[in-house]
Write a protein that holds these residues in place. Sequence first.
Motif, mmCIF file in Angstrom:
data_model
loop_
_atom_site.group_PDB
_atom_site.id
_atom_site.type_symbol
_atom_site.label_atom_id
_atom_site.label_comp_id
_atom_site.label_asym_id
_atom_site.label_seq_id
_atom_site.Cartn_x
_atom_site.Cartn_y
_atom_site.Cartn_z
ATOM 1 N N ARG A 243 -40.496 62.405 -23.699
ATOM 2 C CA ARG A 243 -39.245 62.455 -24.128
ATOM 3 C C ARG A 243 -38.274 63.459 -22.555
ATOM 4 N NH1 ARG A 243 -35.114 59.571 -24.348
ATOM 5 N NH2 ARG A 243 -36.412 58.982 -25.923
ATOM 6 N N ALA A 244 -39.097 64.869 -22.815
ATOM 7 C CA ALA A 244 -38.533 65.400 -21.489
ATOM 8 C C ALA A 244 -38.940 65.313 -20.645
ATOM 9 C CB ALA A 244 -39.395 66.407 -21.792
ATOM 10 N N VAL A 245 -39.600 64.081 -20.423
ATOM 11 C CA VAL A 245 -39.506 63.714 -18.315
ATOM 12 C C VAL A 245 -38.058 62.764 -18.540
ATOM 13 C CG1 VAL A 245 -40.278 61.972 -16.554
ATOM 14 C CG2 VAL A 245 -42.110 64.300 -18.227
ATOM 15 N N THR A 246 -37.799 61.634 -19.360
ATOM 16 C CA THR A 246 -36.948 61.145 -19.875
ATOM 17 C C THR A 246 -35.517 61.851 -19.015
ATOM 18 O OG1 THR A 246 -38.327 59.391 -20.438
ATOM 19 C CG2 THR A 246 -35.909 59.281 -20.774
ATOM 20 N N GLU A 247 -35.263 62.932 -20.112
ATOM 21 C CA GLU A 247 -34.533 63.582 -19.881
ATOM 22 C C GLU A 247 -33.758 64.071 -19.011
ATOM 23 O OE1 GLU A 247 -34.810 66.368 -23.012
ATOM 24 O OE2 GLU A 247 -34.101 64.967 -24.846
ATOM 25 N N VAL A 248 -35.034 64.816 -18.028
ATOM 26 C CA VAL A 248 -35.244 65.199 -16.502
ATOM 27 C C VAL A 248 -34.544 64.626 -15.780
ATOM 28 C CG1 VAL A 248 -36.179 65.954 -14.816
ATOM 29 C CG2 VAL A 248 -36.633 66.473 -17.199
ATOM 30 N N ILE A 249 -35.518 62.906 -15.907
ATOM 31 C CA ILE A 249 -34.393 61.429 -15.144
ATOM 32 C C ILE A 249 -33.412 61.148 -14.998
ATOM 33 C CG2 ILE A 249 -34.888 59.116 -14.726
ATOM 34 C CD1 ILE A 249 -38.313 59.590 -15.155
ATOM 35 N N MET A 250 -33.091 61.542 -16.733
ATOM 36 C CA MET A 250 -32.259 60.610 -16.923
ATOM 37 C C MET A 250 -30.802 61.391 -16.072
ATOM 38 S SD MET A 250 -31.767 57.600 -17.880
ATOM 39 C CE MET A 250 -30.136 57.325 -17.849
ATOM 40 N N ALA A 251 -30.754 63.378 -16.333
ATOM 41 C CA ALA A 251 -29.861 63.853 -15.808
ATOM 42 C C ALA A 251 -29.532 64.345 -14.509
ATOM 43 C CB ALA A 251 -30.678 65.510 -16.017
ATOM 44 N N ALA A 252 -30.275 63.302 -14.126
ATOM 45 C CA ALA A 252 -30.973 62.854 -12.284
ATOM 46 C C ALA A 252 -29.723 61.891 -12.029
ATOM 47 C CB ALA A 252 -32.144 63.664 -11.444
ATOM 48 N N VAL A 253 -29.730 61.106 -12.548
ATOM 49 C CA VAL A 253 -28.964 60.150 -11.821
ATOM 50 C C VAL A 253 -27.742 60.348 -12.862
ATOM 51 C CG1 VAL A 253 -28.317 57.461 -13.510
ATOM 52 C CG2 VAL A 253 -30.969 58.694 -12.701
ATOM 53 N N THR A 254 -27.485 60.969 -13.782
ATOM 54 C CA THR A 254 -26.207 61.222 -14.039
ATOM 55 C C THR A 254 -25.549 62.455 -13.045
ATOM 56 O OG1 THR A 254 -26.820 61.278 -16.643
ATOM 57 C CG2 THR A 254 -25.004 62.294 -16.203
ATOM 58 N N GLU A 255 -26.284 63.018 -12.973
ATOM 59 C CA GLU A 255 -25.413 63.663 -11.535
ATOM 60 C C GLU A 255 -25.102 63.450 -10.810
ATOM 61 O OE1 GLU A 255 -27.114 67.974 -8.536
ATOM 62 O OE2 GLU A 255 -28.637 67.046 -10.185
ATOM 63 N N GLN A 256 -26.744 62.394 -9.982
ATOM 64 C CA GLN A 256 -25.905 61.587 -9.475
ATOM 65 C C GLN A 256 -24.686 60.587 -8.868
ATOM 66 O OE1 GLN A 256 -27.189 61.961 -6.166
ATOM 67 N NE2 GLN A 256 -27.934 62.998 -7.222
ATOM 68 N N LEU A 257 -24.492 59.844 -10.241
ATOM 69 C CA LEU A 257 -22.987 59.269 -10.840
ATOM 70 C C LEU A 257 -21.902 60.013 -10.948
ATOM 71 C CD1 LEU A 257 -21.627 57.049 -11.326
ATOM 72 C CD2 LEU A 257 -22.627 56.942 -13.747
ATOM 73 N N ALA A 258 -22.219 61.560 -11.504
ATOM 74 C CA ALA A 258 -20.660 62.617 -11.343
ATOM 75 C C ALA A 258 -20.117 62.988 -9.529
ATOM 76 C CB ALA A 258 -21.543 63.784 -11.700
ATOM 77 N N LEU A 259 -21.833 62.592 -9.311
ATOM 78 C CA LEU A 259 -20.921 63.286 -7.154
ATOM 79 C C LEU A 259 -19.972 61.613 -7.050
ATOM 80 C CD1 LEU A 259 -24.395 64.431 -6.323
ATOM 81 C CD2 LEU A 259 -21.719 65.788 -7.037
ATOM 82 N N LEU A 260 -20.649 60.392 -7.776
ATOM 83 C CA LEU A 260 -19.803 59.002 -7.095
ATOM 84 C C LEU A 260 -18.192 58.949 -7.407
ATOM 85 C CD1 LEU A 260 -21.132 57.067 -5.260
ATOM 86 C CD2 LEU A 260 -22.464 55.915 -6.755
ATOM 87 N N ARG A 261 -18.491 59.820 -9.150
ATOM 88 C CA ARG A 261 -16.993 58.985 -9.607
ATOM 89 C C ARG A 261 -15.881 60.839 -8.979
ATOM 90 N NH1 ARG A 261 -18.678 56.948 -16.137
ATOM 91 N NH2 ARG A 261 -16.831 57.309 -16.063
ATOM 92 N N GLY A 262 -16.510 61.891 -8.786
ATOM 93 C CA GLY A 262 -15.976 62.523 -8.716
ATOM 94 C C GLY A 262 -15.265 63.383 -9.624
ATOM 95 N N GLU A 263 -16.269 63.835 -10.688
ATOM 96 C CA GLU A 263 -15.195 64.008 -11.731
ATOM 97 C C GLU A 263 -16.576 64.667 -12.449
ATOM 98 O OE1 GLU A 263 -14.403 60.884 -15.417
ATOM 99 O OE2 GLU A 263 -14.368 60.093 -13.177
ATOM 100 N N PRO A 264 -17.061 65.729 -13.644
ATOM 101 C CA PRO A 264 -18.199 65.998 -14.328
ATOM 102 C C PRO A 264 -18.365 64.997 -15.265
ATOM 103 C CG PRO A 264 -15.837 67.304 -15.263
ATOM 104 C CD PRO A 264 -15.302 66.297 -14.058
ATOM 105 N N ALA A 265 -19.838 65.106 -16.132
ATOM 106 C CA ALA A 265 -20.461 63.753 -16.832
ATOM 107 C C ALA A 265 -20.335 65.289 -18.339
ATOM 108 C CB ALA A 265 -22.079 63.820 -16.278
#
Length: 286
Positions: A204-226
Amino acid sequence: MSRRRIGFWYRLAAVICKPPLLVLFKRDWRGMEHIPADSGFITAVNHNSYLDPLSYAHYQYNTGRVPRFLAKAGLFKSGFVGLMMRGTGQIPVYRETTDAATAFRAAVSAIEKGECVAFYPEGTLTRDPDLWPMQGKTGAARVALLTKAPVIPVAQWGAHDAMPPYAKEKKLRLLPRKTLRVQAGPPVDLSAFHGQEPTAEVLRAVTEVIMAAVTEQLALLRGEPAPAEPYDWRKAVARERRAAREAARAGKGAAAAPAGPAAAPEPAVGPQQARSTQQAQEDESK
């Protein structure tokens, strides 16, 4: 994987799918330098449209490292789609069966052979109202710990404009011409978890780290905070079911209440008094 090892079936899929994608959509592709040039690796990709697997596959194909998707076993059974899924070496997932672990063994084997395996960690289209990634499932984390292969977070945005998720009618909205945006980020640092027993808590901890990284890239792509916390679909469903049960119990209680003595007829009231009484009742019900 070099271009010459892509294979006949993937090249056929590209011949069929790339021309309409090139004509119908604009592209905004970023971060291809983060895709490993050789050796096996994992991509973790967000999912917000039935169209975005094509968008991501187009992006990944153009890097020369074609992905092997984990996909529902039903897609492999028959027809042209099944033929293409089998021919391109995608990995069937048999959910809630004794064969469920087969997909992970196949994923590990593919990575050890130097291939790319693509995971949609959410397991389905996001249910987040604003289309941010939800909490992920632990499959990608399990394979990452077993293989110690790089995990590349990939975010995509724009396919939902052409085909919104959960729309009543799955029709393409092609005009005005939409832009398919895909961005890969640097490998997720999971070194702190290497060597640990893959318990439920660790996965679960590893999954949270992975999903946080995906969300960070999406925030950059969308140009808005997650959002500060990922959407938890299970909790949302549980809240809705609890509210429905409470409403049902309240309805049964009202229906079973014994009728009181007949009330005396109320005196007639004028229009202004009627409006005041109605407003009071509405205020009380809020």
